[in-house]
Motif scaffolding. Structure first.
Motif, PDB file in Angstrom:
ATOM      1  N   ASN A  21       0.859  -1.132  -0.104  1.00 35.71           N
ATOM      2  CA  ASN A  21       0.080   0.037  -0.074  1.00 35.71           C
ATOM      3  C   ASN A  21       0.929   1.283   0.021  1.00 35.71           C
ATOM      4  O   ASN A  21       1.348   1.546   1.067  1.00 35.71           O
ATOM      5  CB  ASN A  21      -1.055  -0.042   1.107  1.00 35.71           C
ATOM      6  N   LEU A  22       0.817   1.923  -1.292  1.00 46.74           N
ATOM      7  CA  LEU A  22       2.271   2.966  -1.265  1.00 46.74           C
ATOM      8  C   LEU A  22       1.663   3.979  -0.730  1.00 46.74           C
ATOM      9  O   LEU A  22       0.683   4.763  -0.936  1.00 46.74           O
ATOM     10  CB  LEU A  22       2.418   2.950  -2.739  1.00 46.74           C
ATOM     11  N   LYS A  23       2.616   4.736   0.065  1.00 52.15           N
ATOM     12  CA  LYS A  23       2.421   6.082   0.693  1.00 52.15           C
ATOM     13  C   LYS A  23       2.888   7.242  -0.230  1.00 52.15           C
ATOM     14  O   LYS A  23       4.302   7.105  -0.656  1.00 52.15           O
ATOM     15  CB  LYS A  23       3.043   6.145   2.172  1.00 52.15           C
ATOM     16  N   LYS A  56      -2.720   7.365  -0.032  1.00 57.04           N
ATOM     17  CA  LYS A  56      -2.283   5.688  -0.393  1.00 57.04           C
ATOM     18  C   LYS A  56      -2.661   5.178  -1.491  1.00 57.04           C
ATOM     19  O   LYS A  56      -4.068   5.435  -1.765  1.00 57.04           O
ATOM     20  CB  LYS A  56      -2.322   5.196   0.944  1.00 57.04           C
ATOM     21  N   VAL A  57      -2.113   4.538  -2.208  1.00 56.09           N
ATOM     22  CA  VAL A  57      -2.485   3.604  -3.524  1.00 56.09           C
ATOM     23  C   VAL A  57      -1.957   2.212  -3.348  1.00 56.09           C
ATOM     24  O   VAL A  57      -0.871   2.045  -3.122  1.00 56.09           O
ATOM     25  CB  VAL A  57      -1.809   4.417  -4.506  1.00 56.09           C
ATOM     26  N   GLU A  99     -10.831   8.975  -9.086  1.00 55.01           N
ATOM     27  CA  GLU A  99     -10.053   8.505  -8.287  1.00 55.01           C
ATOM     28  C   GLU A  99      -8.981   9.471  -7.657  1.00 55.01           C
ATOM     29  O   GLU A  99      -8.338   9.204  -6.280  1.00 55.01           O
ATOM     30  CB  GLU A  99      -9.774   7.245  -8.256  1.00 55.01           C
ATOM     31  N   VAL A 100      -8.266  10.252  -8.526  1.00 53.59           N
ATOM     32  CA  VAL A 100      -7.373  10.995  -8.020  1.00 53.59           C
ATOM     33  C   VAL A 100      -7.612  12.680  -7.912  1.00 53.59           C
ATOM     34  O   VAL A 100      -6.630  13.291  -7.556  1.00 53.59           O
ATOM     35  CB  VAL A 100      -6.057  10.935  -8.956  1.00 53.59           C
ATOM     36  N   SER A 101      -8.718  13.003  -8.684  1.00 49.54           N
ATOM     37  CA  SER A 101      -8.843  14.663  -8.640  1.00 49.54           C
ATOM     38  C   SER A 101      -9.277  15.244  -7.444  1.00 49.54           C
ATOM     39  O   SER A 101     -10.016  14.651  -6.627  1.00 49.54           O
ATOM     40  CB  SER A 101      -9.942  14.722  -9.708  1.00 49.54           C
ATOM     41  N   PRO A 102      -8.980  16.537  -7.367  1.00 52.60           N
ATOM     42  CA  PRO A 102      -9.406  17.374  -6.056  1.00 52.60           C
ATOM     43  C   PRO A 102     -10.736  17.832  -6.091  1.00 52.60           C
ATOM     44  O   PRO A 102     -11.230  19.030  -5.484  1.00 52.60           O
ATOM     45  CB  PRO A 102      -8.440  18.293  -6.076  1.00 52.60           C
ATOM     46  N   GLN A 132      -7.295   7.247   0.309  1.00 53.31           N
ATOM     47  CA  GLN A 132      -6.723   5.940  -0.199  1.00 53.31           C
ATOM     48  C   GLN A 132      -7.701   5.715  -1.356  1.00 53.31           C
ATOM     49  O   GLN A 132      -8.984   5.806  -1.195  1.00 53.31           O
ATOM     50  CB  GLN A 132      -7.289   4.822   0.975  1.00 53.31           C
ATOM     51  N   ILE A 133      -6.891   4.942  -2.318  1.00 48.75           N
ATOM     52  CA  ILE A 133      -7.691   4.637  -3.497  1.00 48.75           C
ATOM     53  C   ILE A 133      -7.142   2.741  -3.686  1.00 48.75           C
ATOM     54  O   ILE A 133      -5.920   2.522  -3.446  1.00 48.75           O
ATOM     55  CB  ILE A 133      -7.306   5.236  -4.619  1.00 48.75           C
ATOM     56  N   VAL A 134      -8.185   2.175  -3.799  1.00 44.85           N
ATOM     57  CA  VAL A 134      -7.854   0.513  -4.115  1.00 44.85           C
ATOM     58  C   VAL A 134      -7.820   0.309  -5.424  1.00 44.85           C
ATOM     59  O   VAL A 134      -9.191   0.162  -5.830  1.00 44.85           O
ATOM     60  CB  VAL A 134      -8.755  -0.113  -3.162  1.00 44.85           C
TER      61      VAL A 134
END
Lengths: 352, 352
Positions: free
Chosen positions: A4-6, B10-11, B150-153, B175-177
């Protein structure tokens, strides 16, 4: 289990964005007695960079020397210095640590930001997830690109017993300031060797088996950008090299370097070679392993007018040679895809 | 001034990594009465996904309907529901909100995670940096890729007065999974249209003038991955599409969509078309603007066996047409590089 990348929390990119550092830090200052610690590579001591540091009254500037790679002893010394001045004077911890320099300086900033909040010596925390308390706010401003230190969750340190990183989610920077103008004056061959740290990592990862689609995409883009930077004379080379380093660093979670890194560790350990130059010295002899990559690497050297140091190993005694082989062989995952013997490693080292 | 990009903290990426969600959430649960709110696209209500949700006793599952794009009214309704049940029962806010679905579901999760910590209606916060308090922990599990949500603000919402996002660093997921298996069953044409949201964004950004080296690299990689996914039958297409969406989303900070997005907004506003399909419908008529991109887009359609809906505009009255033109023209930055008239826009719309 997938790692789980920080991620680095905030990233600003752009030519001249270093001038925004003051505003960025202001948002982290808890009050007008807030203190920031600037760790700056001492190669900048004579220049004009120090006039551009957004320092306030209570801030502390420490010029750091990274002629040798960072040691736990140096981290402890810097941490004591910071505590003595800031905690001693103001009775509180610093609000943040800013590292301005290359990979070694950024590693020092990571380590000091951790150690002001954790007891004892940095050597106690070499390993995975041994850190108990989060770091204070820490920010990196790279002046050399390629190591990926600006995004990695590691600060690589040489301790009394081992060369091993402090690996922790807490190690990851809260902020990075990517200003291509700051790497514009990096001298060759240093710029080239640091770039090759990135390029070789990507070539090795892409040839390896430990890679998923996420890291593959990062490695491919990073390698492609390195090609543009070192093989063509196109525009925005500094920006591209910064992005290559960022992408290369992002790939580390799901990729793994190979043989070159293992052999380079041996050279670093015995001869004290910096990681980037060590990688380049080794890679030039690995055409059996990476025929295309080595061919391209040589084209890059030619295009950039780089000559590698030679005959580094000739004067080594038997004992040193055996130590070097031992260190290389310790890196087991790096040898995963190849049959290797001590004789084969010796044969490779003897060419260098 | 360069935008200081807030990154997802976290990704985790990997086939099957959805099974790690329980462990990931456990680390966020403050105690054994902790509560998580799962907002899940109701297309999954009949299936087996719900058996895999790592729910604990006090957790709440809400099936959300995203046949229409999210409205501020729907966000308010969901927030009230969450507060009534969780705050009512346990006297405290939820520990987190998890959105499982496509772009609209992820936007709902972002908005609800913000609104449980901020008073009033979501409509009050449409705009830039109007949010006062940080969101509760929020996590996204995409089951469709391409929107970059999933990544946008941003959480894009249609309010009583305007369609405008809640733009804030607090909006960004903690966090994104990214589990490629979860998008493996996404049906065409939905999968295609969502992918084209990403592809078209990248083509427009790369042709635009508002772009720096960081975003250029992200757009290039994203576009290249879209090519691999939609033009070839190579391996790991689902993983590649997820990474394409991630890279496309990462580019948004320093890139800008163009004409296609402006025209698509008009179609969405008047005809209620979803953003992805709207973009595709429009893009097919933009060969004057993006000759190479449109050619490639048509090859992708052919390779994927997609037929676009036609004659959408034929039955519109004059008033609706004028509204559509108004909405398209409001997007001034998107028209920056081209001379445009109402007649030209009408001419384009009449083809659709």
């Amino acid at each position: 289990m997938f790692h789980n990348l920080k991620m680095v929390s905030k990233v600003v990119f752009g030519r001249g964005c270093f001038s925004q550092l003051g505003d960025i830090l202001q948002a982290q200052r808890s009050n007008n007695k807030a203190t920031m610690v600037f760790l700056v590579d001492d190669v900048f001591e004579p220049g004009t960079l120090k006039d551009r540091l957004p320092m306030k009254d209570h801030d502390l500037l420490i010029w750091v020397n990274v002629d040798d790679e960072p040691t736990t002893g140096y981290v402890d010394q810097l941490t004591t210095q910071v505590k003595k001045i800031i905690v001693g004077k103001f009775g509180r911890r610093p609000d943040g640590v800013i590292g301005i320099g290359g990979g070694s300086t950024m590693d020092l900033a990571k380590a000091v930001s951790l150690m002001v909040n954790n007891e004892g010596s940095a050597a106690q925390y070499q390993g995975w997830d041994l850190i108990n308390n989060p770091a204070v706010y820490h920010c990196a401003v790279p002046t050399l690109s390629g190591t990926g230190a600006e995004v990695s969750p590691t600060t690589m340190l040489t301790g009394p017993e081992k060369k091993l990183g402090i690996h922790s989610d807490y190690t990851v920077f809260d902020q990075i300031v990517l200003d291509p103008e700051l790497i514009a004056d990096a001298p060759n061959p240093q710029r080239f060797y640091t770039g090759m740290d990135c390029y070789i990592h990507c070539v090795e990862s892409l040839e390896g088996t430990y890679l998923n689609t996420f890291s593959q995409a990062c490695c491919e883009k990073s390698r492609d950008l390195c090609r543009e930077v070192f093989l063509t004379d196109g525009p925005e080379a500094n920006g591209k090299l910064m992005v290559a380093s960022y992408c290369g660093g992002m790939s580390i979670g799901y990729s793994r370097a190979g043989v070159c890194h293992a052999l380079s560790y041996g050279l670093s350990f015995v001869l004290g070679l910096h990681h980037g130059i060590g990688n380049s010295v080794v890679f030039d002899y690995l055409e059996d392993y990476y025929p295309k990559g080595v061919k391209e690497f040589r084209e890059m050297m030619e295009h950039q007018g780089i000559e590698l140091p030679r005959n580094l190993v000739a004067d080594l005694g038997d004992e040193q040679m055996e130590t070097m082989i031992d260190v290389a062989l310790v890196m087991k995952p790096q040898w995963e895809n190849t049959l290797v013997t001590r004789d084969r490693i010796r044969e490779l080292y003897l060419k260098m």
